[in-house]
Enzyme design. Structure first.
Site, mmCIF file in Angstrom:
data_model
loop_
_atom_site.group_PDB
_atom_site.id
_atom_site.type_symbol
_atom_site.label_atom_id
_atom_site.label_comp_id
_atom_site.label_asym_id
_atom_site.label_seq_id
_atom_site.Cartn_x
_atom_site.Cartn_y
_atom_site.Cartn_z
ATOM 1 N N LYS A 56 -27.848 -10.575 -14.788
ATOM 2 C CA LYS A 56 -27.716 -12.034 -14.920
ATOM 3 C C LYS A 56 -28.974 -12.670 -14.317
ATOM 4 O O LYS A 56 -30.065 -12.457 -14.834
ATOM 5 C CB LYS A 56 -26.412 -12.497 -14.265
ATOM 6 C CG LYS A 56 -25.161 -11.902 -14.927
ATOM 7 C CD LYS A 56 -23.891 -12.493 -14.377
ATOM 8 C CE LYS A 56 -22.653 -12.016 -15.108
ATOM 9 N NZ LYS A 56 -22.103 -10.759 -14.630
ATOM 10 N N ARG A 106 -28.307 -4.239 -18.102
ATOM 11 C CA ARG A 106 -26.867 -4.400 -17.951
ATOM 12 C C ARG A 106 -26.353 -3.316 -16.988
ATOM 13 O O ARG A 106 -26.568 -2.127 -17.223
ATOM 14 C CB ARG A 106 -26.258 -4.209 -19.344
ATOM 15 C CG ARG A 106 -24.951 -4.833 -19.610
ATOM 16 C CD ARG A 106 -24.880 -5.227 -21.063
ATOM 17 N NE ARG A 106 -25.662 -6.436 -21.228
ATOM 18 C CZ ARG A 106 -25.189 -7.669 -20.969
ATOM 19 N NH1 ARG A 106 -23.939 -7.833 -20.607
ATOM 20 N NH2 ARG A 106 -25.962 -8.717 -21.094
ATOM 21 N N TYR A 162 -28.060 14.643 -16.590
ATOM 22 C CA TYR A 162 -26.855 14.514 -15.751
ATOM 23 C C TYR A 162 -27.244 14.595 -14.279
ATOM 24 O O TYR A 162 -28.010 15.484 -13.895
ATOM 25 C CB TYR A 162 -25.867 15.646 -16.074
ATOM 26 C CG TYR A 162 -24.680 15.182 -16.869
ATOM 27 C CD1 TYR A 162 -23.983 14.030 -16.509
ATOM 28 C CD2 TYR A 162 -24.233 15.904 -17.975
ATOM 29 C CE1 TYR A 162 -22.893 13.603 -17.237
ATOM 30 C CE2 TYR A 162 -23.139 15.474 -18.705
ATOM 31 C CZ TYR A 162 -22.468 14.326 -18.328
ATOM 32 O OH TYR A 162 -21.389 13.901 -19.039
ATOM 33 N N THR A 207 -23.701 -7.725 -10.671
ATOM 34 C CA THR A 207 -24.288 -7.093 -11.849
ATOM 35 C C THR A 207 -25.803 -7.216 -11.689
ATOM 36 O O THR A 207 -26.289 -7.955 -10.829
ATOM 37 C CB THR A 207 -23.862 -7.802 -13.143
ATOM 38 O OG1 THR A 207 -24.085 -9.196 -12.995
ATOM 39 C CG2 THR A 207 -22.388 -7.557 -13.440
ATOM 40 N N GLU A 265 -24.707 13.921 -11.437
ATOM 41 C CA GLU A 265 -23.555 13.621 -10.572
ATOM 42 C C GLU A 265 -23.888 13.886 -9.115
ATOM 43 O O GLU A 265 -24.494 14.909 -8.789
ATOM 44 C CB GLU A 265 -22.344 14.489 -10.925
ATOM 45 C CG GLU A 265 -21.570 13.958 -12.084
ATOM 46 C CD GLU A 265 -21.822 14.765 -13.326
ATOM 47 O OE1 GLU A 265 -22.979 15.224 -13.485
ATOM 48 O OE2 GLU A 265 -20.880 14.920 -14.116
ATOM 49 N N ASP A 311 -18.649 -11.223 -4.354
ATOM 50 C CA ASP A 311 -19.055 -10.826 -5.711
ATOM 51 C C ASP A 311 -20.073 -11.860 -6.171
ATOM 52 O O ASP A 311 -19.724 -12.953 -6.601
ATOM 53 C CB ASP A 311 -17.830 -10.794 -6.622
ATOM 54 C CG ASP A 311 -18.198 -10.448 -8.068
ATOM 55 O OD1 ASP A 311 -19.396 -10.496 -8.410
ATOM 56 O OD2 ASP A 311 -17.277 -10.150 -8.847
HETATM 57 N N1 DSN Z 1 -18.949 -11.893 -18.506
HETATM 58 C C1 DSN Z 1 -19.511 -12.391 -17.288
HETATM 59 C C2 DSN Z 1 -19.870 -13.821 -17.353
HETATM 60 O O1 DSN Z 1 -20.213 -14.260 -18.430
HETATM 61 O O2 DSN Z 1 -19.829 -14.512 -16.375
HETATM 62 C C3 DSN Z 1 -18.676 -12.117 -16.128
HETATM 63 O O3 DSN Z 1 -18.290 -10.797 -16.135
#
Ligand code: DSN
Length: 443
Positions: free
Chosen positions: A241, A247, A46, A238, A48, A211
């Site tokens: 990707k 993730r 933990y 994120t 925090e 974003d």
């Molecule tokens: N699920 C993602 C995507 O496939 O683009 C976006 O959050």
């Protein structure tokens, strides 16, 4: 006792990934080191609060050597502090940011934290129309954010993908948004960030938020413009990707970094600290330190010169795949792509909805997803389109010449979708081909 059921399923998923090709543009394959960090004992801890934000510009050896006073609520942080400091230092360097918050559990959490940091209930966000490629977390009526804030939308010209910047400026002047949001999950073109920034700067107190979840890896690999170079204040993303990490979520910001223990004045300059306080304790509890370590490993990989080649190859592969698909009668939304992603109107190309294509290609080991196209006349669960992209297959090692084969398989499967023997034959071909390109975690 050995958990046979779960480990059999993990084995089976490993085989599915090895024997097929991943064309979902938001997925990728991580390295063995990223997997190992994710599966480490850091999950037991933990943490925090935050580590010190001092001395993050220098050499990494100094960060590893120093144990500095922190802003945590639990003891035993001598390793976790240094892991998080390395993650922050690397993320700042990758994006040219003044600050990075590496704790968001996901992209949705990252966006929620920025809204919560800057908006009051009822404030307006001007963002991209969800039906034109925007994202759920940009104000879909089913989300919590949409109950709290007022989302107003701009769209694209579906033929060309162009934004009408004059119309967006009119909307901004009329609605006086507190956030001008640029970002999308199904848009194959590159926005003019300078034009968006010029619009946002005309609105008092407007935060410029990008974003960049889909294109973050292209940005750090210099194959896509960086919104920070054009005056944006915040980037959310994120990490799994095109960035090819675990993730998770990440928030980058420009401004002055202060102590997260002291509530700063609500100014654009103080946005880094407003965001830190909004992530913890505003919207999250304990950070996932094993995931933060894996993010740090992925950032380390993305800082290497090879990652530039990867980003450029991802874009080159997408351009070639778009060309090959068009040759075979696939109608591409906006006519092509400038990034890693392709959106196809399969309803007007083949008279079938995207779900049928998704299912058919699943049968031959090519994974992509059904997707709405701009102003889709079909319902969301049976949309007119499919969305595919090249980040994962580029990681496997595919190059431009391989795109012809992928386009051939896609067309053959769609045309002969009712012929089970033909689909089985195609699946065998895909598997034989895919096995020549090992997963990075198998290398
Ligand atoms: N699920 C993602 C995507 O496939 O683009 C976006 O959050």
């Amino acid at each position: 006792m050995f958990d046979e059921n779960i480990f059999e399923l993990i084995k089976s998923e490993t085989e599915r990934q090895r024997d097929g090709l991943e064309l979902i543009p938001s997925e990728n394959y991580v390295s063995r080191q990223v997997l190992e960090a994710m599966g480490s004992v850091l999950t037991n801890k933990y943490s925090e609060g935050y580590p010190s934000f001092a001395d993050l510009d220098g050499d990494e050896s100094a960060i590893v050597a120093e144990i500095l006073p922190n802003y945590r609520y639990y003891g035993g942080q001598e390793n976790t502090d240094r892991v998080e400091r390395l993650a922050i230092a690397r993320a700042r360097k990758l994006f040219g940011a003044d600050h990075a918050n590496v704790q968001p559990h996901s992209g949705a959490q990252a966006n929620t934290a920025v809204y919560n940091a800057w908006l009051k209930p009822g404030d307006t966000v001007l963002g991209m129309d969800l039906g034109h490629g925007g994202h759920l977390t940009h104000g879909a009526p089913v989300t919590q954010s949409a109950q709290i804030y007022n989302f107003v939308r701009y769209g694209i010209d579906p033929e060309t993908g162009a934004f009408d910047y004059d119309a967006i400026e009119k909307l901004a002047k009329k609605h006086q948004p507190k956030i001008l949001l640029v970002g999308y999950s199904a848009y194959p073109r590159i926005p003019d960030f300078a034009k968006f920034a010029a619009i946002g700067k005309k609105i008092p107190g407007c935060l410029l938020m990008a974003d960049m979840a889909h294109v973050a890896g292209l940005i750090v690999g210099r194959a896509h413009p960086n919104p920070f170079d054009h005056g944006f204040h915040v980037i959310t993303t994120t990490t799994h990707k095109t960035l090819r990490g675990p993730r998770g979520g990440l928030i980058l910001s420009k401004g002055t970094v202060g102590s997260p223990l002291k509530k700063p004045e609500k100014t654009l300059e103080n946005i880094p600290t407003l965001i830190d306080r909004s992530v913890f304790p505003g919207t999250q509890g304990g950070p996932l330190m094993h995931v933060i370590a894996a993010k740090a490993v992925a950032f380390h990989e993305a800082l290497r010169p090879e990652f530039k080649k990867y980003a450029a190859q991802t874009v080159a592969n997408a351009a070639e795949l778009a060309k090959q698909l068009k040759k075979r009668g696939f109608k591409l939304v906006t006519g092509g792509t400038e990034n890693h992603l392709i959106l196809v109107d399969v309803m007007s190309s083949f008279g079938i909805h995207g779900g049928i294509v998704e299912k058919t290609l699943d049968e031959i080991g090519l994974t992509l997803n059904k997707n709405a196209i701009p102003d889709d006349a079909e319902p969301p669960f049976r949309p007119s389109g499919i969305r595919l992209g090249t980040p994962a297959m580029t990681t496997r090692g595919l190059i431009e010449k391989d795109m012809t084969q992928i386009a051939d398989w896609m067309l053959a499967a769609i045309e002969q979708r009712d012929d089970a023997a033909k689909l089985a034959e195609l699946r065998a071909e895909v598997t034989e081909f895919a096995r020549k390109f090992p997963l990075p975690s198998d290398r």
